[in-house]
Design a protein around this motif. Structure first.
Motif, PDB file in Angstrom:
ATOM      1  N   ASN A  91     -10.786 130.833 100.084  1.00 39.27           N
ATOM      2  CA  ASN A  91     -11.119 131.589 101.282  1.00 39.27           C
ATOM      3  C   ASN A  91     -11.706 130.688 102.358  1.00 39.27           C
ATOM      4  O   ASN A  91     -11.750 129.462 102.207  1.00 39.27           O
ATOM      5  CB  ASN A  91     -12.104 132.718 100.937  1.00 39.27           C
ATOM      6  N   ARG A 118      -4.163 135.097 105.065  1.00 46.72           N
ATOM      7  CA  ARG A 118      -3.182 136.186 104.977  1.00 46.72           C
ATOM      8  C   ARG A 118      -2.215 135.954 103.821  1.00 46.72           C
ATOM      9  O   ARG A 118      -1.745 134.831 103.611  1.00 46.72           O
ATOM     10  CB  ARG A 118      -2.415 136.289 106.291  1.00 46.72           C
ATOM     11  N   THR A 119      -1.929 136.996 103.072  1.00 43.51           N
ATOM     12  CA  THR A 119      -0.987 136.910 101.960  1.00 43.51           C
ATOM     13  C   THR A 119       0.442 136.937 102.496  1.00 43.51           C
ATOM     14  O   THR A 119       0.796 137.799 103.309  1.00 43.51           O
ATOM     15  CB  THR A 119      -1.183 138.084 100.986  1.00 43.51           C
ATOM     16  N   ALA A 129       0.963 144.793 101.240  1.00 39.04           N
ATOM     17  CA  ALA A 129      -0.189 144.894 100.342  1.00 39.04           C
ATOM     18  C   ALA A 129      -1.289 143.925 100.753  1.00 39.04           C
ATOM     19  O   ALA A 129      -2.481 144.253 100.699  1.00 39.04           O
ATOM     20  CB  ALA A 129       0.247 144.623  98.907  1.00 39.04           C
ATOM     21  N   GLY A 130      -0.891 142.734 101.159  1.00 37.42           N
ATOM     22  CA  GLY A 130      -1.876 141.755 101.596  1.00 37.42           C
ATOM     23  C   GLY A 130      -2.596 142.187 102.855  1.00 37.42           C
ATOM     24  O   GLY A 130      -3.817 142.019 102.985  1.00 37.42           O
ATOM     25  N   ASP A 131      -1.855 142.775 103.801  1.00 35.08           N
ATOM     26  CA  ASP A 131      -2.482 143.220 105.043  1.00 35.08           C
ATOM     27  C   ASP A 131      -3.427 144.388 104.801  1.00 35.08           C
ATOM     28  O   ASP A 131      -4.396 144.584 105.544  1.00 35.08           O
ATOM     29  CB  ASP A 131      -1.411 143.620 106.062  1.00 35.08           C
ATOM     30  N   ALA A 133      -5.261 144.671 102.094  1.00 33.64           N
ATOM     31  CA  ALA A 133      -6.420 144.184 101.344  1.00 33.64           C
ATOM     32  C   ALA A 133      -7.586 143.893 102.291  1.00 33.64           C
ATOM     33  O   ALA A 133      -7.393 143.460 103.429  1.00 33.64           O
ATOM     34  CB  ALA A 133      -6.048 142.934 100.562  1.00 33.64           C
ATOM     35  N   LYS A 134      -8.801 144.116 101.817  1.00 34.31           N
ATOM     36  CA  LYS A 134      -9.992 143.938 102.631  1.00 34.31           C
ATOM     37  C   LYS A 134     -10.776 142.698 102.211  1.00 34.31           C
ATOM     38  O   LYS A 134     -11.010 142.488 101.023  1.00 34.31           O
ATOM     39  CB  LYS A 134     -10.902 145.159 102.509  1.00 34.31           C
ATOM     40  N   SER A 135     -11.185 141.906 103.191  1.00 33.61           N
ATOM     41  CA  SER A 135     -12.211 140.886 102.975  1.00 33.61           C
ATOM     42  C   SER A 135     -13.537 141.539 103.323  1.00 33.61           C
ATOM     43  O   SER A 135     -13.840 141.778 104.504  1.00 33.61           O
ATOM     44  CB  SER A 135     -11.964 139.664 103.856  1.00 33.61           C
ATOM     45  N   GLN A 157      -9.339 142.914 107.992  1.00 35.37           N
ATOM     46  CA  GLN A 157      -7.950 143.071 107.582  1.00 35.37           C
ATOM     47  C   GLN A 157      -7.040 142.509 108.673  1.00 35.37           C
ATOM     48  O   GLN A 157      -7.418 142.452 109.849  1.00 35.37           O
ATOM     49  CB  GLN A 157      -7.594 144.545 107.369  1.00 35.37           C
TER      50      GLN A 157
END
Length: 226
Positions: A91, A118-119, A129-131, A133-135, A157
């Protein structure tokens, strides 16, 4: 609040090179659209909606981060824009300060925490799915002469803000990254704070607020603060 979803998704996707992180000798520059508004059921929030916009002359819901003509350079007029993108495992530890020092609406927006890149799939395209996902666990402060709103569990996101909540995906170029030389970074992401806390002593009308911000910032330093 009008939606930011209409921005940045109808234009052709620009290449990754358009999200520049050239060199820290270049000035930090970028676009910021941040807003404060009542959270669902938050009738006690009477804060003005517009917070920090860079460029300052944008109208609600804020400037289009997919329009390179909107980019503001740190130090322009009374605008301050600083950022740090430090690799930490898989990260990045980030810190962003967007500030308007004078005029009719001075204020400071500060974001700090850890964000995942970003995935992308094998072809380099962002995944849905990556977008989604939450940091999480970001600390954000909205500070101006009338208030100090804070939350320590905001999330990021790779999506646009839609009336203060996550909307459609950002353009394909959006990401958090450091250049191959490791001497400059870039961030293009949205941050959401659904439960801002009013830290303003003796100030009513600031409960039940939520905040959001979309950042596109380039030429960030990659060295942690001392």
């Amino acid at each position: 609040m009008r939606s930011l979803v209409k921005y940045g998704v109808t234009a052709a996707v620009i290449g990754l090179g358009a999200l520049a992180c050239n060199n820290t000798v270049e000035p930090t520059q970028g676009i910021v659209a941040s807003n404060v508004q009542p959270s669902p059921g938050g009738a006690g929030c009477n804060s003005p909606e517009q917070f920090i916009y860079l460029p300052e002359n944008a109208s609600i819901p804020g400037p289009d981060t997919n329009d390179q003509n909107q980019i503001v350079i740190d130090g322009t007029a009374d605008d301050v824009l600083t950022c740090t993108v430090v690799p930490n495992g898989n990260n990045f530890d980030i810190s962003i300060i967007a500030q308007i020092k004078g005029g009719l609406a001075p204020g400071t927006l500060h974001v700090a925490g850890s964000i995942a890149p970003r995935t992308r799939d094998a072809s380099g395209n962002p995944t849905a799915a990556g977008d989604a996902a939450k940091s999480a666990g970001l600390t954000v402060d909205f500070l101006d002469p009338t208030k100090h709103l804070n939350e320590k569990d905001c999330f990021a996101q790779y999506v646009l803000a839609d009336n203060g909540s996550p909307g459609n995906s950002l353009p394909g170029a959006a990401d958090t990254k450091v250049n191959t030389d490791g001497n400059a970074g870039a961030i293009w992401i949205s941050v959401f704070c659904p439960k801002l806390t009013n830290l303003t002593t003796g100030k009513s009308g600031l409960d039940g607020c939520m905040g959001s911000a979309t950042f596109r910032i380039e030429n960030c330093t990659t060295k942690p603060a001392n």
